[in-house]
Design a protein around this motif. Structure first.
Motif, PDB file in Angstrom:
ATOM      1  N   MET A   1      48.185 -49.677 -28.579  1.00 25.45           N
ATOM      2  CA  MET A   1      47.824 -50.233 -27.610  1.00 25.45           C
ATOM      3  C   MET A   1      47.336 -49.361 -26.489  1.00 25.45           C
ATOM      4  N   ARG A   2      48.274 -48.434 -26.340  1.00 25.81           N
ATOM      5  CA  ARG A   2      48.300 -47.211 -25.375  1.00 25.81           C
ATOM      6  C   ARG A   2      46.917 -46.308 -25.811  1.00 25.81           C
ATOM      7  N   ARG A   5      43.684 -48.418 -24.535  1.00 25.72           N
ATOM      8  CA  ARG A   5      43.645 -48.284 -23.165  1.00 25.72           C
ATOM      9  C   ARG A   5      43.196 -47.136 -22.551  1.00 25.72           C
ATOM     10  N   GLY A   8      39.660 -46.713 -23.301  1.00 24.79           N
ATOM     11  CA  GLY A   8      38.787 -47.702 -22.473  1.00 24.79           C
ATOM     12  C   GLY A   8      38.672 -47.047 -21.307  1.00 24.79           C
ATOM     13  N   HIS A   9      39.664 -46.215 -20.803  1.00 20.81           N
ATOM     14  CA  HIS A   9      39.607 -45.445 -19.663  1.00 20.81           C
ATOM     15  C   HIS A   9      38.628 -43.976 -19.809  1.00 20.81           C
TER      16      HIS A   9
END
Length: 117
Positions: A1-2, A5, A8-9
């Motif tokens: 998940m990290r 993320r 995505g950033h």
């Protein structure tokens, strides 16, 4: 998940850079019509345009000015370093732009990985 993320950033930053590049390029074309005849100046202007777009998005996302400045420096560093072989006639203007773009993307990972909290 990290990891998702983080990716995505990273993608948000890339999109913001392209928005800055495409939004600001026409202004430079009007202000300095012969800019593209000087690859060194064009590379620095383009890197600045991309940095402005990315910096604006980072500010919206509440990043500190220190982190924004660091990211801008890392993004511009490949272009600045490539100016030396360009000015020594070791690489062409096209090579300057191509290599600068290619190296900019891993360079911007450095501060992102350092501040990934």
């Amino acid at each position: 998940m990290r990891t998702l993320r983080f990716a995505g950033h990273y993608l948000e930053m890339v999109v913001a850079m392209f928005v800055g590049m495409f939004a600001l390029a026409p202004l430079w074309s009007m202000a300095l019509p012969g800019l593209h005849d000087h690859p060194d100046a064009a590379a620095l202007v383009m890197a600045t345009n991309m940095s402005i777009g990315m910096a604006a998005w980072m500010r919206i996302r509440k990043h500190s000015w220190l982190h924004i400045g660091e990211m801008c420096a890392w993004m511009s560093a490949p272009f600045v370093l490539l100016l030396i072989p360009y000015w020594m006639n070791l690489i062409s203007g096209d090579a300057l732009m191509t290599a600068g773009h290619i190296l900019m993307f891993p360079a911007m990972l450095v501060p992102m990985l350092r501040h990934r909290h």
